[in-house]
Design a protein around this motif. Structure first.
Motif, PDB file in Angstrom:
ATOM      1  N   ASN A 102      -8.918 -19.501 -45.181  1.00 30.60           N
ATOM      2  CA  ASN A 102      -8.028 -18.973 -44.333  1.00 30.60           C
ATOM      3  C   ASN A 102      -8.750 -19.473 -42.939  1.00 30.60           C
ATOM      4  OD1 ASN A 102      -6.359 -17.656 -46.146  1.00 30.60           O
ATOM      5  ND2 ASN A 102      -7.162 -15.522 -45.030  1.00 30.60           N
ATOM      6  N   PHE A 103      -9.936 -19.481 -42.731  1.00 31.66           N
ATOM      7  CA  PHE A 103     -10.619 -19.876 -41.443  1.00 31.66           C
ATOM      8  C   PHE A 103     -10.232 -21.441 -41.320  1.00 31.66           C
ATOM      9  CE2 PHE A 103     -14.231 -21.695 -39.274  1.00 31.66           C
ATOM     10  CZ  PHE A 103     -14.301 -20.925 -38.046  1.00 31.66           C
ATOM     11  N   GLY A 104     -10.580 -22.099 -42.352  1.00 28.46           N
ATOM     12  CA  GLY A 104     -10.551 -23.532 -41.999  1.00 28.46           C
ATOM     13  C   GLY A 104      -8.967 -24.129 -42.224  1.00 28.46           C
ATOM     14  N   ARG A 105      -7.985 -23.352 -42.831  1.00 26.40           N
ATOM     15  CA  ARG A 105      -6.750 -24.026 -42.913  1.00 26.40           C
ATOM     16  C   ARG A 105      -5.882 -23.522 -41.715  1.00 26.40           C
ATOM     17  NH1 ARG A 105      -2.996 -20.563 -47.149  1.00 26.40           N
ATOM     18  NH2 ARG A 105      -3.234 -18.494 -46.180  1.00 26.40           N
ATOM     19  N   ARG A 106      -6.049 -22.337 -41.101  1.00 25.80           N
ATOM     20  CA  ARG A 106      -5.263 -22.353 -40.032  1.00 25.80           C
ATOM     21  C   ARG A 106      -6.158 -21.595 -38.700  1.00 25.80           C
ATOM     22  NH1 ARG A 106       0.057 -21.202 -38.990  1.00 25.80           N
ATOM     23  NH2 ARG A 106       0.529 -23.140 -40.291  1.00 25.80           N
ATOM     24  N   TRP A 107      -7.009 -20.640 -39.096  1.00 31.47           N
ATOM     25  CA  TRP A 107      -7.732 -19.925 -37.901  1.00 31.47           C
ATOM     26  C   TRP A 107      -8.395 -20.866 -36.940  1.00 31.47           C
ATOM     27  CZ3 TRP A 107     -11.976 -19.046 -35.058  1.00 31.47           C
ATOM     28  CH2 TRP A 107     -12.311 -17.818 -34.451  1.00 31.47           C
ATOM     29  N   ILE A 108      -8.988 -21.950 -37.456  1.00 38.65           N
ATOM     30  CA  ILE A 108      -9.996 -22.597 -36.302  1.00 38.65           C
ATOM     31  C   ILE A 108      -8.957 -23.714 -35.651  1.00 38.65           C
ATOM     32  CG2 ILE A 108     -10.069 -24.722 -38.292  1.00 38.65           C
ATOM     33  CD1 ILE A 108     -12.698 -23.598 -35.286  1.00 38.65           C
ATOM     34  N   TRP A 109      -7.676 -23.938 -36.168  1.00 41.97           N
ATOM     35  CA  TRP A 109      -7.000 -24.635 -35.403  1.00 41.97           C
ATOM     36  C   TRP A 109      -6.286 -23.854 -34.373  1.00 41.97           C
ATOM     37  CZ3 TRP A 109      -8.211 -29.261 -36.127  1.00 41.97           C
ATOM     38  CH2 TRP A 109      -8.648 -29.889 -37.164  1.00 41.97           C
ATOM     39  N   ILE A 311      -7.857 -28.243 -50.825  1.00 44.02           N
ATOM     40  CA  ILE A 311      -7.894 -29.629 -50.061  1.00 44.02           C
ATOM     41  C   ILE A 311      -6.755 -29.593 -49.332  1.00 44.02           C
ATOM     42  CG2 ILE A 311      -7.960 -32.065 -50.074  1.00 44.02           C
ATOM     43  CD1 ILE A 311      -9.974 -31.916 -52.790  1.00 44.02           C
ATOM     44  N   GLN A 312      -5.694 -29.237 -50.229  1.00 47.00           N
ATOM     45  CA  GLN A 312      -4.062 -29.783 -49.660  1.00 47.00           C
ATOM     46  C   GLN A 312      -3.812 -28.632 -48.389  1.00 47.00           C
ATOM     47  OE1 GLN A 312      -1.137 -27.460 -50.051  1.00 47.00           O
ATOM     48  NE2 GLN A 312      -2.228 -26.043 -50.865  1.00 47.00           N
ATOM     49  N   TRP A 313      -4.475 -27.280 -48.552  1.00 47.81           N
ATOM     50  CA  TRP A 313      -4.330 -26.454 -47.366  1.00 47.81           C
ATOM     51  C   TRP A 313      -5.027 -27.066 -46.288  1.00 47.81           C
ATOM     52  CZ3 TRP A 313      -0.626 -23.673 -45.713  1.00 47.81           C
ATOM     53  CH2 TRP A 313      -0.077 -22.930 -46.499  1.00 47.81           C
ATOM     54  N   LEU A 314      -6.150 -27.627 -46.291  1.00 45.01           N
ATOM     55  CA  LEU A 314      -7.024 -28.090 -45.222  1.00 45.01           C
ATOM     56  C   LEU A 314      -6.426 -29.106 -44.582  1.00 45.01           C
ATOM     57  CD1 LEU A 314     -10.640 -28.024 -46.594  1.00 45.01           C
ATOM     58  CD2 LEU A 314      -9.484 -26.271 -44.839  1.00 45.01           C
ATOM     59  N   LEU A 315      -5.673 -29.928 -45.428  1.00 46.26           N
ATOM     60  CA  LEU A 315      -4.983 -31.075 -44.823  1.00 46.26           C
ATOM     61  C   LEU A 315      -3.706 -30.574 -44.077  1.00 46.26           C
ATOM     62  CD1 LEU A 315      -5.034 -33.696 -47.788  1.00 46.26           C
ATOM     63  CD2 LEU A 315      -6.179 -33.650 -45.529  1.00 46.26           C
ATOM     64  N   VAL A 316      -2.968 -29.531 -44.623  1.00 44.51           N
ATOM     65  CA  VAL A 316      -1.822 -29.035 -43.770  1.00 44.51           C
ATOM     66  C   VAL A 316      -2.109 -28.466 -42.748  1.00 44.51           C
ATOM     67  CG1 VAL A 316      -0.165 -27.178 -44.001  1.00 44.51           C
ATOM     68  CG2 VAL A 316      -0.399 -28.606 -46.056  1.00 44.51           C
ATOM     69  N   GLY A 317      -3.375 -27.841 -42.641  1.00 39.58           N
ATOM     70  CA  GLY A 317      -3.804 -27.152 -41.295  1.00 39.58           C
ATOM     71  C   GLY A 317      -4.170 -28.157 -40.397  1.00 39.58           C
ATOM     72  N   ALA A 318      -4.713 -29.181 -40.599  1.00 45.22           N
ATOM     73  CA  ALA A 318      -5.064 -30.486 -39.764  1.00 45.22           C
ATOM     74  C   ALA A 318      -3.671 -31.143 -39.341  1.00 45.22           C
ATOM     75  CB  ALA A 318      -5.967 -31.459 -40.570  1.00 45.22           C
ATOM     76  N   LEU A 319      -2.719 -31.296 -40.122  1.00 45.36           N
ATOM     77  CA  LEU A 319      -1.368 -31.821 -39.893  1.00 45.36           C
ATOM     78  C   LEU A 319      -0.583 -30.767 -38.627  1.00 45.36           C
ATOM     79  CD1 LEU A 319       0.101 -33.306 -43.129  1.00 45.36           C
ATOM     80  CD2 LEU A 319      -0.694 -34.715 -40.803  1.00 45.36           C
ATOM     81  N   TYR A 320      -0.856 -29.235 -38.944  1.00 48.88           N
ATOM     82  CA  TYR A 320      -0.188 -28.468 -38.029  1.00 48.88           C
ATOM     83  C   TYR A 320      -0.835 -28.883 -36.632  1.00 48.88           C
ATOM     84  CZ  TYR A 320      -0.638 -23.835 -35.589  1.00 48.88           C
ATOM     85  OH  TYR A 320      -0.567 -22.742 -34.662  1.00 48.88           O
TER      86      TYR A 320
END
Length: 363
Positions: A102-109, A311-320
């Protein structure tokens, strides 16, 4: 049908149809994540329109998370690491890892985008950090199964308990918590902050455990899956009429609108488990002669599903974050599908890299 069974456990090797079911599941799950988070479309607020959107939500519905959970239950019956301690340890690691994700895929972004003065008192930031997803569910499911193992409760009785859990979860969800406690209670019943609450979704790994225990005694999988396919297709046809007479329509098993899909009821489960039986039966017959790299890839994906999912969630977060930085309005339908497929490929490749590095450090 009885001729397909053996008193002894004779089917204890790889069940390749499960690996191929996981491949289908991760395919649709990654693409729907792109549509939900990176596209121009609000698939949660609007009902699907057109053939592709219905296929996508159906694939990302009964063919995705329920398949993961069902296979989790089957896997419990096949893994060598199934002592209560091993299951509990795995559950705790997955549960803790879910919050790190949760922290890596959206919160930090979100923090980089909005730079709030006090994120801990911001509703959006609390939700992005504490909302529950399928890994939270998986962690709790492993812990519960570990407890059942300590109590020596057999799979069939676990299935009965899971039905009572489903009804209990539905009852509690009618009056969900509205304060911060919902981030705890929502892990167990629907409170709008967790997609897969334990009480309402545990019925799938429970069904998988019963199925897995049965599968170990199958002496002829061809006979078994042939009969299962006919039985499940006929039951699905009959169930459709029964459900609609009670106000439950087939689309409800995959409709994301109003979170209908996440609010599991008994008709959700009955429809979905029959579809899983049909899928596994068809995959058994379609893949029984597949060998070589395709089969090896399916086996790899089946074994590394959690890594690919993370991995895919981390990539989705970065693209967001990239879309926000470039002031993008989101991908259109064609680009959403293209990006989704690219993320599938990249996630599998990165999982292979991670697997290779893990092998090097183990030497």
């Amino acid at each position: 049908m009885l001729g397909a069974f053996s008193a002894n456990e004779v089917n204890t090797g790889r069940q390749r149809e499960l690996d191929y079911a996981k491949v289908i599941a991760i395919f649709f799950m990654i693409i729907i994540h792109v549509w939900e988070n990176l596209s121009q479309y609000n698939v949660v607020a609007e009902a699907p329109e057109g053939l592709w959107e219905n296929i996508l939500q159906f694939g990302a519905g009964p063919l995705a998370a329920p398949v993961f959970m069902f296979c989790l239950g089957v896997g419990i019956c096949y893994t060598r690491h199934r002592s209560p301690l091993q299951l509990a340890r795995r559950g705790l690691l997955i549960f803790a890892g879910a919050y790190l994700l949760n922290f890596g895929r959206r919160w930090i972004w979100d923090y980089l985008v909005f730079e709030p003065a006090d994120p801990w008192n911001n509703g959006k930031f609390l939700y992005d950090l504490l909302n529950g997803d399928i890994l939270h569910f998986a962690g709790l499911a492993f812990l519960l199964i570990a407890l059942f193992r300590v109590l020596r409760i057999p799979p069939l009785l676990i299935g009965v308990i899971a039905v009572f859990m489903l009804y209990t979860g539905n009852t509690l969800a009618e009056d969900p918590a509205v304060d911060r406690s919902r981030y705890f209670f929502g892990l167990f019943y629907y409170a709008k902050v967790a997609s897969f609450p334990l009480l309402q979704w545990f019925i799938y790994p429970a069904a998988g455990m019963i199925f897995g225990q049965c599968l170990r005694h199958i002496s002829s999988k061809t006979v078994f899956y042939g009969l299962l396919l006919v039985f499940s297709a006929a039951s699905l046809y009959w169930l459709k009429s029964l459900a609609e007479s009670n106000g439950f329509y087939f689309r409800y098993i995959y409709l994301l609108q109003y979170d209908i899909y996440y609010q599991q009821e008994i008709f959700h489960f009955l429809f979905t488990v029959l579809i899983i039986f049909i899928e596994l039966s068809l995959l058994y017959f379609l893949t029984m002669n597949i060998e070589g790299q395709i089969d090896s890839l399916a086996l790899f994906i089946g074994k590394n599903l959690t890594a690919i999912y993370v991995i895919q969630w981390l990539l989705v977060g970065a693209l967001y974050y990239y879309q926000w930085q470039t002031d993008s309005n989101g991908f259109d339908a064609s680009m959403s599908n293209t990006v989704g497929i690219l993320l599938i490929v990249i996630s599998v490749l990165l999982a292979k890299v991670k697997d290779s590095l893990a092998g090097v450090f183990k030497r």
